[in-house]
Motif scaffolding. Structure first.
Motif, PDB file in Angstrom:
ATOM      1  N   ALA A 199      53.550   8.202   9.638  1.00 41.16           N
ATOM      2  CA  ALA A 199      53.525   7.700   8.267  1.00 41.16           C
ATOM      3  C   ALA A 199      54.839   7.038   7.870  1.00 41.16           C
ATOM      4  O   ALA A 199      54.954   6.509   6.764  1.00 41.16           O
ATOM      5  CB  ALA A 199      53.207   8.840   7.297  1.00 41.16           C
ATOM      6  N   MET A 200      55.838   7.055   8.758  1.00 39.42           N
ATOM      7  CA  MET A 200      57.110   6.421   8.455  1.00 39.42           C
ATOM      8  C   MET A 200      56.916   4.911   8.258  1.00 39.42           C
ATOM      9  O   MET A 200      56.018   4.309   8.861  1.00 39.42           O
ATOM     10  CB  MET A 200      58.106   6.654   9.594  1.00 39.42           C
ATOM     11  N   PRO A 201      57.757   4.286   7.421  1.00 36.97           N
ATOM     12  CA  PRO A 201      57.594   2.847   7.168  1.00 36.97           C
ATOM     13  C   PRO A 201      57.808   1.987   8.405  1.00 36.97           C
ATOM     14  O   PRO A 201      57.290   0.883   8.489  1.00 36.97           O
ATOM     15  CB  PRO A 201      58.657   2.561   6.097  1.00 36.97           C
ATOM     16  N   ALA A 202      58.585   2.484   9.361  1.00 30.61           N
ATOM     17  CA  ALA A 202      58.773   1.782  10.632  1.00 30.61           C
ATOM     18  C   ALA A 202      58.813   2.827  11.729  1.00 30.61           C
ATOM     19  O   ALA A 202      59.382   3.910  11.551  1.00 30.61           O
ATOM     20  CB  ALA A 202      60.064   0.965  10.616  1.00 30.61           C
ATOM     21  N   ALA A 203      58.213   2.514  12.854  1.00 31.69           N
ATOM     22  CA  ALA A 203      58.176   3.476  13.959  1.00 31.69           C
ATOM     23  C   ALA A 203      59.590   3.749  14.457  1.00 31.69           C
ATOM     24  O   ALA A 203      60.395   2.831  14.615  1.00 31.69           O
ATOM     25  CB  ALA A 203      57.320   2.930  15.094  1.00 31.69           C
ATOM     26  N   PRO A 204      59.930   5.013  14.703  1.00 31.65           N
ATOM     27  CA  PRO A 204      61.257   5.321  15.246  1.00 31.65           C
ATOM     28  C   PRO A 204      61.401   4.794  16.664  1.00 31.65           C
ATOM     29  O   PRO A 204      60.418   4.612  17.378  1.00 31.65           O
ATOM     30  CB  PRO A 204      61.300   6.854  15.210  1.00 31.65           C
ATOM     31  N   SER A 205      62.645   4.561  17.059  1.00 27.57           N
ATOM     32  CA  SER A 205      62.897   4.066  18.411  1.00 27.57           C
ATOM     33  C   SER A 205      62.456   5.069  19.458  1.00 27.57           C
ATOM     34  O   SER A 205      61.965   4.704  20.523  1.00 27.57           O
ATOM     35  CB  SER A 205      64.381   3.754  18.592  1.00 27.57           C
ATOM     36  N   PHE A 206      62.635   6.357  19.167  1.00 31.42           N
ATOM     37  CA  PHE A 206      62.228   7.398  20.098  1.00 31.42           C
ATOM     38  C   PHE A 206      62.246   8.738  19.377  1.00 31.42           C
ATOM     39  O   PHE A 206      62.683   8.858  18.227  1.00 31.42           O
ATOM     40  CB  PHE A 206      63.137   7.444  21.341  1.00 31.42           C
ATOM     41  N   ILE A 207      61.764   9.763  20.088  1.00 34.26           N
ATOM     42  CA  ILE A 207      61.781  11.150  19.607  1.00 34.26           C
ATOM     43  C   ILE A 207      62.672  11.957  20.537  1.00 34.26           C
ATOM     44  O   ILE A 207      62.604  11.811  21.760  1.00 34.26           O
ATOM     45  CB  ILE A 207      60.365  11.750  19.591  1.00 34.26           C
ATOM     46  N   LEU A 208      63.525  12.797  19.957  1.00 32.81           N
ATOM     47  CA  LEU A 208      64.250  13.802  20.717  1.00 32.81           C
ATOM     48  C   LEU A 208      63.571  15.145  20.484  1.00 32.81           C
ATOM     49  O   LEU A 208      63.411  15.570  19.339  1.00 32.81           O
ATOM     50  CB  LEU A 208      65.711  13.913  20.259  1.00 32.81           C
ATOM     51  N   HIS A 209      63.176  15.810  21.552  1.00 34.34           N
ATOM     52  CA  HIS A 209      62.626  17.164  21.425  1.00 34.34           C
ATOM     53  C   HIS A 209      63.670  18.125  21.971  1.00 34.34           C
ATOM     54  O   HIS A 209      63.993  18.101  23.154  1.00 34.34           O
ATOM     55  CB  HIS A 209      61.324  17.302  22.211  1.00 34.34           C
ATOM     56  N   THR A 210      64.204  18.992  21.086  1.00 34.18           N
ATOM     57  CA  THR A 210      65.319  19.829  21.489  1.00 34.18           C
ATOM     58  C   THR A 210      64.884  21.223  21.972  1.00 34.18           C
ATOM     59  O   THR A 210      65.506  22.234  21.659  1.00 34.18           O
ATOM     60  CB  THR A 210      66.367  19.943  20.361  1.00 34.18           C
ATOM     61  N   GLY A 211      63.814  21.269  22.755  1.00 33.53           N
ATOM     62  CA  GLY A 211      63.520  22.445  23.546  1.00 33.53           C
ATOM     63  C   GLY A 211      62.495  23.425  23.010  1.00 33.53           C
ATOM     64  O   GLY A 211      62.097  23.373  21.861  1.00 33.53           O
ATOM     65  N   ASP A 212      62.088  24.337  23.897  1.00 32.91           N
ATOM     66  CA  ASP A 212      60.943  25.217  23.694  1.00 32.91           C
ATOM     67  C   ASP A 212      59.699  24.388  23.397  1.00 32.91           C
ATOM     68  O   ASP A 212      59.006  24.574  22.397  1.00 32.91           O
ATOM     69  CB  ASP A 212      61.197  26.271  22.612  1.00 32.91           C
ATOM     70  N   LEU A 213      59.445  23.458  24.315  1.00 27.57           N
ATOM     71  CA  LEU A 213      58.221  22.670  24.255  1.00 27.57           C
ATOM     72  C   LEU A 213      57.027  23.615  24.342  1.00 27.57           C
ATOM     73  O   LEU A 213      56.038  23.452  23.622  1.00 27.57           O
ATOM     74  CB  LEU A 213      58.168  21.696  25.434  1.00 27.57           C
ATOM     75  N   SER A 214      57.115  24.574  25.258  1.00 26.13           N
ATOM     76  CA  SER A 214      56.041  25.516  25.538  1.00 26.13           C
ATOM     77  C   SER A 214      56.481  26.923  25.132  1.00 26.13           C
ATOM     78  O   SER A 214      57.647  27.145  24.781  1.00 26.13           O
ATOM     79  CB  SER A 214      55.713  25.508  27.033  1.00 26.13           C
ATOM     80  N   HIS A 215      55.540  27.856  25.221  1.00 26.67           N
ATOM     81  CA  HIS A 215      55.906  29.246  24.948  1.00 26.67           C
ATOM     82  C   HIS A 215      56.067  30.056  26.224  1.00 26.67           C
ATOM     83  O   HIS A 215      56.851  31.000  26.256  1.00 26.67           O
ATOM     84  CB  HIS A 215      54.853  29.907  24.048  1.00 26.67           C
ATOM     85  N   LEU A 216      55.350  29.658  27.278  1.00 28.32           N
ATOM     86  CA  LEU A 216      55.406  30.418  28.526  1.00 28.32           C
ATOM     87  C   LEU A 216      55.551  29.533  29.759  1.00 28.32           C
ATOM     88  O   LEU A 216      55.254  29.974  30.870  1.00 28.32           O
ATOM     89  CB  LEU A 216      54.152  31.297  28.664  1.00 28.32           C
ATOM     90  N   ALA A 217      55.967  28.284  29.577  1.00 33.18           N
ATOM     91  CA  ALA A 217      56.219  27.374  30.704  1.00 33.18           C
ATOM     92  C   ALA A 217      55.020  27.225  31.624  1.00 33.18           C
ATOM     93  O   ALA A 217      55.146  27.129  32.839  1.00 33.18           O
ATOM     94  CB  ALA A 217      57.443  27.833  31.502  1.00 33.18           C
ATOM     95  N   GLN A 218      53.820  27.160  31.043  1.00 30.05           N
ATOM     96  CA  GLN A 218      52.602  27.006  31.830  1.00 30.05           C
ATOM     97  C   GLN A 218      52.132  25.557  31.801  1.00 30.05           C
ATOM     98  O   GLN A 218      52.346  24.833  30.824  1.00 30.05           O
ATOM     99  CB  GLN A 218      51.511  27.933  31.295  1.00 30.05           C
ATOM    100  N   ALA A 219      51.478  25.147  32.877  1.00 28.68           N
ATOM    101  CA  ALA A 219      51.080  23.751  33.014  1.00 28.68           C
ATOM    102  C   ALA A 219      50.195  23.285  31.871  1.00 28.68           C
ATOM    103  O   ALA A 219      50.369  22.177  31.349  1.00 28.68           O
ATOM    104  CB  ALA A 219      50.360  23.555  34.353  1.00 28.68           C
TER     105      ALA A 219
END
Length: 332
Positions: free
Chosen positions: A105-125
């Protein structure tokens, strides 16, 4: 507020009848602040809570909102914990999607996303698969990751297979964008002393070499999972050898350090270095020292915004130009 702190085993009695149903939780999360929009202008980063920019009722950009011009923008999200199913949030995929909807919903798409960790809860595929599938709907060209401790429970094997291509050691790397040097550090593989993160000698040597050729006027953005300053060491909210890394950054005029892990916004300024932690897209944690221990915090759905969006602590220790300036778009 009758907040309940959920223990690690997930057993929590709902004695107050304040359980969070999926619909109620998502309605709150649709406008609670779970991402940070960063705008770079003239080497200075400005951060905007995404909930401040989106109208609660419509889910769209607020009418009449004037967004300042910038050289470029990127979004930081953190602690998605895909696979978490405990009472603090039974639908972490839904709340991640609510954050992605804000990005779109941002007025312009961001250049990129930084995800600062804990993508998963148990590191499963399947958890990594779900995260990647969700982020495909985000209107941005690239997502950069660093691992949290929940992503490396298998010693980082799956994480590095998926996200470690082109990185060094346990996944650290750097890149340049629009005149800014970005450094992704890894401090969640080895935790010591009640959970403090560590960088290690190899990564610190690499960091020194990576920064060596840069002009001191180059804006630097460092991102890692565990905070690089002592937020609350008793809960492991800090990095044991961070001072060695920070010493390498002191010669630069503008340094911004972005972290996750603690699931709340806290900012600290030390001279030319500004530290900023991000809220989780999954669940809140208690303020430092306000509970017996860290962990998922279960609150009534109608209270969710107060624990996700309004907990902010600012430390200013030196009177220098700030690398990051928080600018509210809505006055309370």
């Amino acid at each position: 507020m009758n907040n309940q702190i959920e223990p690690e085993d997930g057993h929590i009695p709902d004695t107050n009848g304040d359980g969070i149903d999926r619909r109620g939780f998502l309605e709150c999360m649709a406008w609670a602040g779970t991402g940070v929009l960063w705008m770079m202008s003239g080497g200075i980063l400005k951060s905007y809570g995404m909930s401040q920019m989106i109208d609660k009722a419509s889910g769209r950009l607020k009418s009449g909102l004037v967004v300042p011009k910038s050289d470029f923008t990127f979004v930081q999200i953190s602690d998605s914990h895909i696979g978490f199913t405990k009472p603090a949030n039974p639908d972490v995929v839904g709340t991640l999607q609510a954050t992605i909807d804000k990005i779109n919903a941002m007025p312009a798409a961001p250049s990129f996303i930084l995800h600062t960790g804990d993508l998963s809860h148990l590191a499963q595929a399947d958890q990594f698969d779900t995260l990647e599938q969700s982020l495909k709907s985000a209107k941005t060209d690239k997502v950069f990751y660093v691992p949290g401790e929940h992503d490396v429970t298998d010693n980082g094997k799956l994480y590095l297979e998926r996200y470690g291509k082109g990185t060094k050691g346990n996944g650290w790397y750097s890149f340049d964008s629009n005149g800014v040097h970005f450094v992704g550090l890894v401090n969640a593989f080895v935790q010591v002393d009640a959970g403090l993160g560590t960088l290690g000698a190899d990564q610190l040597k690499w960091l020194a070499d990576d920064l060596k050729g840069l002009s001191s006027s180059t804006p630097i953005v460092v991102f890692a999972h565990i905070p690089l300053w002592a937020v609350y060491p008793q809960w492991g909210w800090g990095t044991k050898d961070s001072e060695q890394a920070l010493a390498l950054l002191k010669r630069f005029g503008s340094v911004s350090v972005l972290n996750g892990h603690i699931h709340q916004t806290i900012q600290k300024v030390e001279g030319n270095i500004t530290f900023h932690t991000a809220m989780s897209t999954a669940f809140p944690q208690p303020a430092p020292g306000s509970a017996p221990s860290a962990g998922p915090m279960k609150v009534p759905a109608e209270k969710l915004r107060s624990v996700l969006g309004l907990t902010s602590v600012n430390y200013v220790e030196h009177n220098h130009t700030l690398a990051i300036t928080d600018v509210p778009l809505v006055q309370s």
